[in-house]
Each structure stands twice: as C-alpha cells, then as structure tokens.
Design a protein around this motif. Sequence first.
Motif: not given
Lengths: 122, 284
Positions: A52, A54-55, A58, A84, A112, A116, A119-122, B188, B192, B224, B228, B231
């Motif tokens: 994948h 995107f996976i 990282r 994908h 991507r 992302d 988004l995790f910081e959001y 997302f 939070k 897909s 994700l 993960d």
Amino acid sequence: MIDRALSSLFKVVTDEAVNNPAFGKRLEESFAKFGQELAERRLAERNVGEFHPFIEFRKGSPEDFEARLMKFDVKELRVIVQKHHLDPANSLKGKGAKKALVVHILEAARKRSERDAKLFEY
Amino acid sequence: MAPRTVSVVNMKGGVGKSTTVASLAETLASEGLRVLVIDLDPQSNVSMMLAGQDRWVELRQANRTIDEYFNQYVYGGEPRFFREFVANRVSDIAGEPSLDLLISTPEFRYIERHALEKWVSQGFDIRQLNTRFSRLTHSAIENVADSYDLVLFDCPPGISMFAEAAIELSEFIVIPTIPDYVSRLGIFAFRKRALRSMEQRRFTDDRIYTLITKYEAGNSLHQSEAALLKDQFNVFETRIPQAEQIARAAEWSDHKRTLEQKYGDASAVIRNFAGEFRERVGLI
C-alpha cells in the motif's frame, strides 16, 4: 427479434459491469483463463499484493520508498496506480514509462502523507 | 458491578451507527448479556429498529422518552427516576433477550436549545452546561447501573451536548466508518475530541475503536481505504459488509425471529463482531 434481445441483454450486462466493480471483476475472472493479457494483470496484482503506497511511504525515507517502487515492473506499477486511485485525472492515460510511474506514485504518497499528518494535528 | 459504557459515534451521518448499535445490542443480549441502549439521536432510528413503530408510539404517549427525561430538569415538574423512562425487553429477536431501550423522538432536537436558552439566561456558561448535562447523564446511568452489563449510546451525527456527555461518560468509543475518503475525514474530525475526553480520564487511545462498515470486498477503493484505516487507527478485524439483509433487518417484524433469520448471511459477521467487541471491552 433475437438480435435485438441479445443486444439489449449485453447492453445491460455491459452497463452493470461498468457500474458495479464487483460484478465487473467477477466477469473478468470468468474470462481470465482465455486472456493472456488478463493473466498478466492478475500476476501483477499478485506481485503487488498488500503493498500500500501510503502505508509503505511512511515506513522509511522517500529514497527507500522509491527504491522499493523500482523493484516493480511497469504492469505492477500500473496496478498500484489503479488500485489506490493515484491518477484521478487520468494524466498517465494508463501508460507511462517505469520512471514516470515511480515518480507519480512517490509524489502521490508524499502529498497524501503530508495531508494526513495535518489531519492528525487538527 | 458497574456496566461497561460505550458510545457509538461519528461526525458523519449514514455510516451505520444505529445499525451497529441495534445489531450489536441484539447479538449481545441474545448471548445473555443485559444491555441498555440509549438513543441520543433525534432521528430515532435505533428506537424504531429495536422497539418497532407501535411500541415507539406507545412509549412516546406515555412520556417515556429521553426528551422527557431531560425535560424534567429543564422545565421542572414531578421528578421521575431514570429507570421509569426505560422500555424493557425490546427487539423482535426470539427468546426475549435482556435488551432495554430509552427511545428518542424528533422533539429531542429542541431540548438542547431550550436548555441552552434557559440556563444561559440564568447565567450559566457553555462549560457549566456541559458539566450539567454530563452529571445528569451520569446520574441516569447510576440509577440503573446494577441492572446492566453494557450501556450503549447511539449518538447523533455531529456533536450535540448530549453526545459530548455520553462520550465523557463512556469507557470505550466505537466509530463506524465506511472505508472511503470522506468517511475517513470524519474520524479525524471527531478523534481529537474523543481523545481529549479519554486522556482527561487517564484512558489511552486504545479505547477508541474504528469499525469498518458497508464494506464491499470487491471494491478496490474500499480495499485501499480499509488497509489505510487499519494502519492509522485502532480498527476491529471484523468488517461489516454492505448487505441487503442488514438494511432489511431495520424493519420491525411482528413475529419473533432468530438472529439468523433477521440478519441472514450477515449474521455470522455480526456474531464475529460481537465476539471481538466483547473481548476488547472486557465482557467475556
């Protein structure tokens, strides 16, 4: 009469195959044993497996990721792009040399990943 | 022993929250657990699914609704215990599983507004109102704590003050999600908030679970996005499929039926999910 009936029937099947990916794939599978091209595609899908982009991006540096992409052949890289949804505007037009495909996948994964992270910081 | 408290929530609508709550509650109750479902969604979907329209109307006429429970604190009046609002032995699953329900109604959407108007005019700020809703919800659960093994909150899309209260009360959070781009964004947006609530109670994010719903195994987008999700988040192994029988199960049956009759081929998946859920929330 029969020609119109068959024509209508195939139209229904064609439309359904286009609009219903699961159905389309099942049809493809039924034709696979007769089609060399399709056999090659299935082989490429198998070789791509659970990879994948995107996976995997990282997991290491962009250079590592690029090196891993370079191990795939053109057909396999196309599978990654399609599976994908990495070319939504069809800019590659289903073609592209190996290096161009690798650069395309690398760039898509990088973008991507950055989005992302935000988004995790959001 | 206090019941496990679990909120089923997602900012996004249409991801299968109510369906998840109904099928999970029915499966666990049919396995012998004592389950209470609290419908916090004015759409009242899980109320209709579990009580059926006729009983829902009866409960509404008897003022045994979640809006009436909160109304008594907003407008005053003769106080009634929380347990008096709860409908016992709902569901059309055979064997009379121990599944109780507090129904919601479309009027529930006005309670929050009325409470805000009244309490803000009395000088309360939003934070105090949040605390007040949380305490009311907490005392409600305390009132019935000895009667249940599990309390499931079906939260509305978006975040209402009632949903906030449920999240703050819940030990676990389940986020049903269709494996596509916009549904993933919904996680997302919500995660939070859930994480903050968990951390305040010294819980960790391993109590926030994502459940993949409406999954189409032959759809490459779903494949897909599901990979994700797995993960990036804490995801149940079980994926709830897009299945006609699950959609049909939402309609009440006047004749009692087994879980297999109700959910058809999907019943095996639903049982798998219930088993995994029990393991993860410690209801073995």
